[in-house]
Design a protein around this motif. Structure first.
Motif, PDB file in Angstrom:
ATOM      1  N   ILE A 170     -14.596   3.667   5.384  1.00 47.26           N
ATOM      2  CA  ILE A 170     -13.477   2.736   5.461  1.00 47.26           C
ATOM      3  C   ILE A 170     -12.654   3.104   6.684  1.00 47.26           C
ATOM      4  O   ILE A 170     -12.316   4.263   6.902  1.00 47.26           O
ATOM      5  N   LYS A 171     -12.404   2.100   7.525  1.00 42.15           N
ATOM      6  CA  LYS A 171     -11.628   2.285   8.748  1.00 42.15           C
ATOM      7  C   LYS A 171     -10.256   1.655   8.523  1.00 42.15           C
ATOM      8  O   LYS A 171     -10.149   0.497   8.139  1.00 42.15           O
ATOM      9  N   VAL A 172      -9.213   2.435   8.762  1.00 38.27           N
ATOM     10  CA  VAL A 172      -7.854   1.953   8.529  1.00 38.27           C
ATOM     11  C   VAL A 172      -7.068   1.997   9.838  1.00 38.27           C
ATOM     12  O   VAL A 172      -6.970   3.051  10.472  1.00 38.27           O
ATOM     13  N   SER A 173      -6.520   0.872  10.238  1.00 37.70           N
ATOM     14  CA  SER A 173      -5.726   0.785  11.463  1.00 37.70           C
ATOM     15  C   SER A 173      -4.330   1.364  11.230  1.00 37.70           C
ATOM     16  O   SER A 173      -3.697   1.108  10.210  1.00 37.70           O
ATOM     17  N   GLY A 174      -3.854   2.137  12.199  1.00 39.17           N
ATOM     18  CA  GLY A 174      -2.503   2.682  12.107  1.00 39.17           C
ATOM     19  C   GLY A 174      -1.451   1.600  12.024  1.00 39.17           C
ATOM     20  O   GLY A 174      -0.428   1.756  11.348  1.00 39.17           O
ATOM     21  N   THR A 175      -1.698   0.489  12.694  1.00 40.76           N
ATOM     22  CA  THR A 175      -0.750  -0.629  12.650  1.00 40.76           C
ATOM     23  C   THR A 175      -0.627  -1.178  11.239  1.00 40.76           C
ATOM     24  O   THR A 175       0.464  -1.514  10.771  1.00 40.76           O
ATOM     25  N   LEU A 176      -1.761  -1.260  10.520  1.00 33.09           N
ATOM     26  CA  LEU A 176      -1.727  -1.779   9.158  1.00 33.09           C
ATOM     27  C   LEU A 176      -1.100  -0.783   8.195  1.00 33.09           C
ATOM     28  O   LEU A 176      -0.477  -1.173   7.210  1.00 33.09           O
ATOM     29  N   ILE A 177      -1.248   0.515   8.476  1.00 33.26           N
ATOM     30  CA  ILE A 177      -0.586   1.524   7.639  1.00 33.26           C
ATOM     31  C   ILE A 177       0.934   1.346   7.692  1.00 33.26           C
ATOM     32  O   ILE A 177       1.629   1.507   6.689  1.00 33.26           O
ATOM     33  N   GLU A 178       1.440   0.980   8.852  1.00 33.18           N
ATOM     34  CA  GLU A 178       2.884   0.798   9.009  1.00 33.18           C
ATOM     35  C   GLU A 178       3.417  -0.326   8.128  1.00 33.18           C
ATOM     36  O   GLU A 178       4.625  -0.411   7.885  1.00 33.18           O
ATOM     37  N   LYS A 179       2.519  -1.180   7.644  1.00 30.16           N
ATOM     38  CA  LYS A 179       2.939  -2.279   6.779  1.00 30.16           C
ATOM     39  C   LYS A 179       2.819  -1.919   5.298  1.00 30.16           C
ATOM     40  O   LYS A 179       3.218  -2.693   4.438  1.00 30.16           O
ATOM     41  N   MET A 180       2.232  -0.742   4.998  1.00 28.09           N
ATOM     42  CA  MET A 180       2.096  -0.310   3.610  1.00 28.09           C
ATOM     43  C   MET A 180       3.441   0.169   3.069  1.00 28.09           C
ATOM     44  O   MET A 180       4.402   0.365   3.812  1.00 28.09           O
ATOM     45  N   THR A 181       3.485   0.397   1.774  1.00 31.70           N
ATOM     46  CA  THR A 181       4.706   0.934   1.174  1.00 31.70           C
ATOM     47  C   THR A 181       4.953   2.346   1.704  1.00 31.70           C
ATOM     48  O   THR A 181       4.034   3.046   2.135  1.00 31.70           O
ATOM     49  N   VAL A 182       6.206   2.765   1.674  1.00 34.90           N
ATOM     50  CA  VAL A 182       6.572   4.091   2.184  1.00 34.90           C
ATOM     51  C   VAL A 182       5.832   5.189   1.434  1.00 34.90           C
ATOM     52  O   VAL A 182       5.357   6.164   2.029  1.00 34.90           O
ATOM     53  N   HIS A 183       5.695   5.038   0.113  1.00 32.03           N
ATOM     54  CA  HIS A 183       5.004   6.062  -0.697  1.00 32.03           C
ATOM     55  C   HIS A 183       3.561   6.212  -0.257  1.00 32.03           C
ATOM     56  O   HIS A 183       3.042   7.332  -0.169  1.00 32.03           O
ATOM     57  N   CYS A 184       2.908   5.105   0.037  1.00 33.37           N
ATOM     58  CA  CYS A 184       1.508   5.149   0.456  1.00 33.37           C
ATOM     59  C   CYS A 184       1.397   5.814   1.830  1.00 33.37           C
ATOM     60  O   CYS A 184       0.500   6.636   2.060  1.00 33.37           O
ATOM     61  N   GLN A 185       2.300   5.482   2.743  1.00 31.50           N
ATOM     62  CA  GLN A 185       2.300   6.111   4.062  1.00 31.50           C
ATOM     63  C   GLN A 185       2.516   7.620   3.959  1.00 31.50           C
ATOM     64  O   GLN A 185       1.831   8.406   4.631  1.00 31.50           O
ATOM     65  N   LEU A 186       3.454   8.037   3.110  1.00 27.24           N
ATOM     66  CA  LEU A 186       3.722   9.467   2.936  1.00 27.24           C
ATOM     67  C   LEU A 186       2.515  10.192   2.352  1.00 27.24           C
ATOM     68  O   LEU A 186       2.224  11.335   2.720  1.00 27.24           O
ATOM     69  N   ARG A 187       1.805   9.523   1.451  1.00 24.60           N
ATOM     70  CA  ARG A 187       0.630  10.145   0.845  1.00 24.60           C
ATOM     71  C   ARG A 187      -0.436  10.427   1.911  1.00 24.60           C
ATOM     72  O   ARG A 187      -1.051  11.490   1.945  1.00 24.60           O
ATOM     73  N   PHE A 188      -0.653   9.457   2.807  1.00 25.61           N
ATOM     74  CA  PHE A 188      -1.595   9.664   3.901  1.00 25.61           C
ATOM     75  C   PHE A 188      -1.143  10.812   4.791  1.00 25.61           C
ATOM     76  O   PHE A 188      -1.953  11.681   5.153  1.00 25.61           O
ATOM     77  N   ASN A 189       0.122  10.837   5.136  1.00 23.80           N
ATOM     78  CA  ASN A 189       0.617  11.893   6.030  1.00 23.80           C
ATOM     79  C   ASN A 189       0.467  13.280   5.414  1.00 23.80           C
ATOM     80  O   ASN A 189       0.152  14.253   6.110  1.00 23.80           O
ATOM     81  N   ARG A 190       0.680  13.386   4.098  1.00 21.41           N
ATOM     82  CA  ARG A 190       0.489  14.688   3.425  1.00 21.41           C
ATOM     83  C   ARG A 190      -0.971  15.115   3.485  1.00 21.41           C
ATOM     84  O   ARG A 190      -1.279  16.287   3.721  1.00 21.41           O
TER      85      ARG A 190
END
Length: 438
Positions: free
Chosen positions: A395-415
């Motif tokens: 699965i390929k995920v664009s950074g631009t699309l991550i910015e549109k996800m919920t904050v909790h989801c973005q934080l989970r990826f960053n962790r």
């Protein structure tokens, strides 16, 4: 310091301005001349934009040119983005106002690519407009609306990167300062609300960018006329022919993006440059590599089995599925090539891949591992090749699309990325320790 011709002309002869040596003229317009210059203190080439406010002996015109200069200087100081021309310095010397900007060697404006012998492929047009969207989204987040987005204000570097320039008529939204008012800009690319002198918002820039995209794809401007009043009528009341009327190779999804960006009513346009960019990202990845059609439930079940997604809520997994592209590769295919610039990252669903630096194998990765996260985190060039060892699904995920996800989801990826980087650094330290002398 300044040598000026006796006659009032648009291109004054200047050898030096402030501490900068003036080398040669790069271009000129109605308000200013741009020169290639040299900064002897830092030993670098610069671009110098010079306005002669006394030209023409018209006090009103001089005051207007001076307002434009101060407006651009003030706004340029607010903005720092890789796809916006950086301004190093500004000053006034006699009747001359000057801006010292980064010099982009070998650059062309997008205007050059509307010629028959300079037509850009669809993929490159998407990439250019994508970068403009991100740059404008940044400017808008700083409260700045450009108001004059057009091909001649978008520069292409020699390696085809993008630089937006000329914020001279830009507007600071809700700022407690005097704004540059009236119908100013380039009529062919103006939004309906702009030509009607209604409230200007960030969506005005997105309409203009949509018009630029239309021209790059169709090779004609969306609105044209021999006189301004007729042009204004067309912008406000007429819908341009579909891009596909001129270019049969345009995907339907891309046609829809152009139409949405150029909607007459701002409420029907993209609310942000980031939303515009996200839709472009989806079309781009489909053009580069067709997305595998797998049912959402099947994707959900496969992702739930991977350690990478352990701890994700079901709602977050659904977000990832909708933001990501499911791709498949055969044995020996390049997934990432060293030197590429991309903000996407990958999670392996099945199969194995090899990380290579030149001809040297670095490490093999297996299902549940991720790679490419530094492209997302640091927006830097890829530093290694990633090659499939076996048939691979990922699965390929664009950074631009991550910015549109919920904050909790973005934080989970960053962790997860932080844990991954720490683990890799720890392993590297262990390997280096083996070679230390006793």
């Amino acid at each position: 310091m300044l040598k000026r011709e006796d006659s009032a002309v648009s291109k004054p002869e200047i050898q030096k301005v402030g501490k900068y040596d003036v080398k040669e003229e790069l271009g000129h317009g109605a308000m200013a001349v741009v020169y290639r210059g040299y900064d002897p203190f830092i030993n670098r080439e610069v671009a110098i934009k010079i306005t002669d406010t006394d030209r023409g002996n018209d006090k009103d015109s001089a005051a207007h040119r001076r307002r434009l200069f101060f407006n651009e200087a003030r706004i340029a100081a607010m903005l720092d983005h890789p796809n916006i021309i950086h301004v190093h310095d500004a000053g006034i010397e006699g009747s001359y106002c000057y801006l010292v900007m980064e010099y982009v060697k070998g650059a062309k404006t997008l205007k050059e690519f509307n010629k028959k012998n300079e037509i850009l492929p669809v993929e490159k047009v998407i990439e250019i407009i994508f970068k403009c969207c991100k740059a404008l989204d940044y400017a808008h987040s700083m409260g700045v609306v450009h108001r004059d987005i057009k091909p001649s204000n978008i520069m292409m570097t020699s390696d085809m990167d993008v630089k937006i320039g000329d914020f001279s008529i830009a507007q600071i939204i809700s700022a407690e300062v005097t704004q540059i008012g009236g119908i100013i800009g380039s009529p062919k690319y103006m939004s309906p609300e702009q030509v009607k002198e209604e409230e200007i918002t960030s969506q005005t820039d997105l309409f203009s960018l949509g018009s630029v995209m239309y021209e790059l794809l169709a090779h004609v401007v969306p609105f044209d006329s021999e006189n301004v009043s007729s042009l204004v009528f067309k912008i406000v009341n007429e819908t341009p022919l579909p891009v596909s009327h001129y270019n049969k190779d345009i995907p339907e999804e891309l046609e829809q993006i152009v139409q949405k960006a150029m909607a007459k009513d701002p409420r029907n346009r993209y609310p942000r440059g980031l939303d515009f960019a996200a839709d472009l990202s989806k079309v781009y990845r489909n053009l580069k590599r067709p997305v595998v059609d797998i049912k959402e439930q099947a994707k959900f079940e496969q992702m739930k089995k991977l350690n990478f997604f352990r701890g994700f809520f079901d709602s977050e997994l659904t977000e990832v599925i909708r933001a990501g592209a499911w791709e498949q590769y055969g044995v020996g295919e390049h997934i990432i090539t060293e030197g590429d610039i991309d903000d996407s990252f990958y999670v392996i669903i099945s199969g194995d891949v090899l990380v290579k630096k030149g001809d040297k194998a670095i490490v093999a990765l297996k299902p549940g591992d991720c790679f490419g996260e530094m492209g997302y985190l640091a927006k830097t060039q890829r530093t290694a090749d990633i090659v499939s060892l076996t048939p691979v699904s990922l699965i390929k995920v664009s950074g631009t699309l991550i910015e549109k996800m919920t904050v909790h989801c973005q934080l989970r990826f960053n962790r997860i990325f932080l844990r991954t980087l720490i683990a890799r650094l720890s392993k590297t330290s262990e390997e280096l320790a083996k070679y230390r002398p006793l």
